[in-house]
Design a protein around this motif. Structure first.
Motif, mmCIF file in Angstrom:
data_model
loop_
_atom_site.group_PDB
_atom_site.id
_atom_site.type_symbol
_atom_site.label_atom_id
_atom_site.label_comp_id
_atom_site.label_asym_id
_atom_site.label_seq_id
_atom_site.Cartn_x
_atom_site.Cartn_y
_atom_site.Cartn_z
ATOM 1 N N ASP A 132 0.619 -1.561 -0.273
ATOM 2 C CA ASP A 132 0.234 -0.467 0.278
ATOM 3 C C ASP A 132 0.929 1.515 0.368
ATOM 4 O O ASP A 132 1.054 2.120 -0.232
ATOM 5 C CB ASP A 132 -0.940 0.150 1.085
ATOM 6 C CG ASP A 132 -2.317 -1.185 0.749
ATOM 7 O OD1 ASP A 132 -2.206 -1.455 0.276
ATOM 8 O OD2 ASP A 132 -2.939 -1.562 1.975
ATOM 9 N N GLU A 133 1.716 0.622 0.992
ATOM 10 C CA GLU A 133 2.881 2.434 1.326
ATOM 11 C C GLU A 133 3.398 2.195 -0.638
ATOM 12 O O GLU A 133 4.002 3.913 -1.257
ATOM 13 C CB GLU A 133 3.996 2.045 2.278
ATOM 14 C CG GLU A 133 4.777 3.031 1.976
ATOM 15 C CD GLU A 133 5.644 2.777 3.075
ATOM 16 O OE1 GLU A 133 5.744 3.911 4.188
ATOM 17 O OE2 GLU A 133 6.437 1.815 3.508
ATOM 18 N N ASP A 134 3.862 1.548 -1.455
ATOM 19 C CA ASP A 134 4.751 1.964 -2.317
ATOM 20 C C ASP A 134 3.420 2.139 -3.585
ATOM 21 O O ASP A 134 3.961 2.308 -4.224
ATOM 22 C CB ASP A 134 5.174 0.541 -3.119
ATOM 23 C CG ASP A 134 6.249 -0.007 -1.967
ATOM 24 O OD1 ASP A 134 6.878 0.959 -2.004
ATOM 25 O OD2 ASP A 134 6.774 -0.726 -2.224
ATOM 26 N N LYS A 135 2.788 1.847 -3.610
ATOM 27 C CA LYS A 135 1.142 2.565 -3.719
ATOM 28 C C LYS A 135 1.295 3.771 -4.150
ATOM 29 O O LYS A 135 1.313 4.823 -4.741
ATOM 30 C CB LYS A 135 0.042 1.146 -3.825
ATOM 31 C CG LYS A 135 -1.445 2.163 -4.995
ATOM 32 C CD LYS A 135 -2.626 1.011 -4.489
ATOM 33 C CE LYS A 135 -3.473 1.266 -5.721
ATOM 34 N NZ LYS A 135 -4.559 0.739 -5.432
ATOM 35 N N ARG A 140 2.189 9.794 -5.684
ATOM 36 C CA ARG A 140 2.304 10.709 -5.587
ATOM 37 C C ARG A 140 3.493 10.893 -6.886
ATOM 38 O O ARG A 140 3.775 11.895 -7.656
ATOM 39 C CB ARG A 140 3.257 10.907 -4.416
ATOM 40 C CG ARG A 140 2.269 10.860 -3.623
ATOM 41 C CD ARG A 140 2.997 10.798 -1.525
ATOM 42 N NE ARG A 140 3.680 11.956 -1.251
ATOM 43 C CZ ARG A 140 4.972 11.648 -0.658
ATOM 44 N NH1 ARG A 140 3.692 10.952 0.595
ATOM 45 N NH2 ARG A 140 5.405 12.448 0.153
ATOM 46 N N GLN A 141 4.308 10.589 -6.907
ATOM 47 C CA GLN A 141 5.697 9.733 -7.379
ATOM 48 C C GLN A 141 4.774 10.460 -9.197
ATOM 49 O O GLN A 141 5.591 11.341 -9.797
ATOM 50 C CB GLN A 141 6.191 8.656 -8.209
ATOM 51 C CG GLN A 141 7.946 8.859 -8.654
ATOM 52 C CD GLN A 141 8.732 10.440 -8.321
ATOM 53 O OE1 GLN A 141 9.105 10.034 -7.537
ATOM 54 N NE2 GLN A 141 9.208 10.475 -9.476
ATOM 55 N N ALA A 142 4.248 10.151 -9.791
ATOM 56 C CA ALA A 142 3.522 10.112 -10.908
ATOM 57 C C ALA A 142 2.712 11.879 -10.899
ATOM 58 O O ALA A 142 2.939 12.354 -12.255
ATOM 59 C CB ALA A 142 2.099 9.432 -11.361
ATOM 60 N N ARG A 146 4.251 14.572 -13.407
ATOM 61 C CA ARG A 146 2.926 15.259 -14.149
ATOM 62 C C ARG A 146 3.044 16.851 -14.049
ATOM 63 O O ARG A 146 2.511 17.379 -15.618
ATOM 64 C CB ARG A 146 1.744 14.689 -13.981
ATOM 65 C CG ARG A 146 0.762 14.998 -14.660
ATOM 66 C CD ARG A 146 -1.135 14.720 -14.817
ATOM 67 N NE ARG A 146 -1.418 14.356 -12.823
ATOM 68 C CZ ARG A 146 -1.351 13.114 -12.498
ATOM 69 N NH1 ARG A 146 -1.036 11.860 -13.198
ATOM 70 N NH2 ARG A 146 -1.692 12.999 -10.716
ATOM 71 N N GLU A 147 3.785 16.656 -12.922
ATOM 72 C CA GLU A 147 3.500 18.355 -12.462
ATOM 73 C C GLU A 147 4.706 18.807 -13.091
ATOM 74 O O GLU A 147 5.040 20.258 -13.866
ATOM 75 C CB GLU A 147 3.788 18.599 -10.962
ATOM 76 C CG GLU A 147 2.756 19.378 -10.285
ATOM 77 C CD GLU A 147 2.824 19.556 -9.126
ATOM 78 O OE1 GLU A 147 3.905 20.769 -8.790
ATOM 79 O OE2 GLU A 147 2.070 18.991 -8.475
ATOM 80 N N ARG A 148 5.770 18.216 -12.909
ATOM 81 C CA ARG A 148 7.098 18.439 -14.008
ATOM 82 C C ARG A 148 6.439 19.358 -14.907
ATOM 83 O O ARG A 148 7.570 19.795 -15.560
ATOM 84 C CB ARG A 148 8.081 17.832 -13.394
ATOM 85 C CG ARG A 148 9.745 18.176 -13.996
ATOM 86 C CD ARG A 148 10.926 17.321 -13.576
ATOM 87 N NE ARG A 148 10.627 17.087 -12.322
ATOM 88 C CZ ARG A 148 11.695 16.693 -11.048
ATOM 89 N NH1 ARG A 148 12.307 15.447 -11.999
ATOM 90 N NH2 ARG A 148 11.780 16.834 -10.029
#
Length: 182
Positions: A132-135, A140-142, A146-148
């Motif tokens: 769950d933490e990895d997901k 958040r990374q995705a 996207r923001e970058r």
């Protein structure tokens, strides 16, 4: 000249096993013994003529003779021991007979798997928490990626707009300088 036969005896359960053989080694082979029964004091040479008669008539063959009638064998058994003595022997078996009596006790109950199952459940729970933490981190990374990308696109558009404004200002300056020189 054939070697003189001797008669040897060893106990075999409620019987004695006799064999007429030229040597102890031959007697052990006839009995199928793996160990030296003579060295252990379990086998012996027989000198009684009455006991030697049948084995000498059938050399090399094992002859079994009962050590007495069933009643005599039962009478030779030791008397029953008190229950306390029997219980103490069953708790700490020392002889082969005591071990066989201990083997007749009902089997002990199967050990509990509760602690093992609890440990396995805790391990599975930790693995699920980590998944769950990895997901969540991947999500958040995705979002950050996207923001970058969006920030990059905004920068490129703004830079292109500012570059066009700079170019217009440079063209206007060059025209003004050219007009001024004339």
């Amino acid at each position: 000249m054939a070697r003189k036969l001797k008669v040897f005896r060893t106990p075999a359960g409620f019987h004695d096993a006799y064999v007429a053989a030229p040597s102890r080694k031959a007697a052990l082979a006839a009995w199928g013994a793996d160990a030296d029964l003579f060295a252990r004091g379990v086998a012996e040479e027989v000198t009684d003529a009455a006991l030697m008669e049948e084995p000498l008539a059938r050399p090399g063959e094992v002859v079994r003779r009962s050590r007495g009638s069933a009643a005599e064998q039962l009478a030779a058994l030791p008397p029953d021991r008190p229950k306390r003595a029997r219980a103490a022997e069953e708790e700490a078996p020392r002889s082969r007979t005591a071990r066989s009596k201990a083997a007749t006790k009902p089997p002990a109950p199967r050990p509990s798997r509760a602690e093992l199952e609890a440990a396995e459940a805790a391990l599975e729970q930790e693995d699920a928490r980590r998944r769950d933490e990895d997901k969540a981190l991947a999500e958040r990374q995705a979002a950050l990626d996207r923001e970058r990308r969006e920030a990059g696109w905004r920068h490129e558009r703004e830079r292109a707009r500012l570059e066009a404004a700079r170019q217009r200002a440079a063209d206007a300056y060059a025209a003004a300088v050219k007009k001024w020189r004339r």
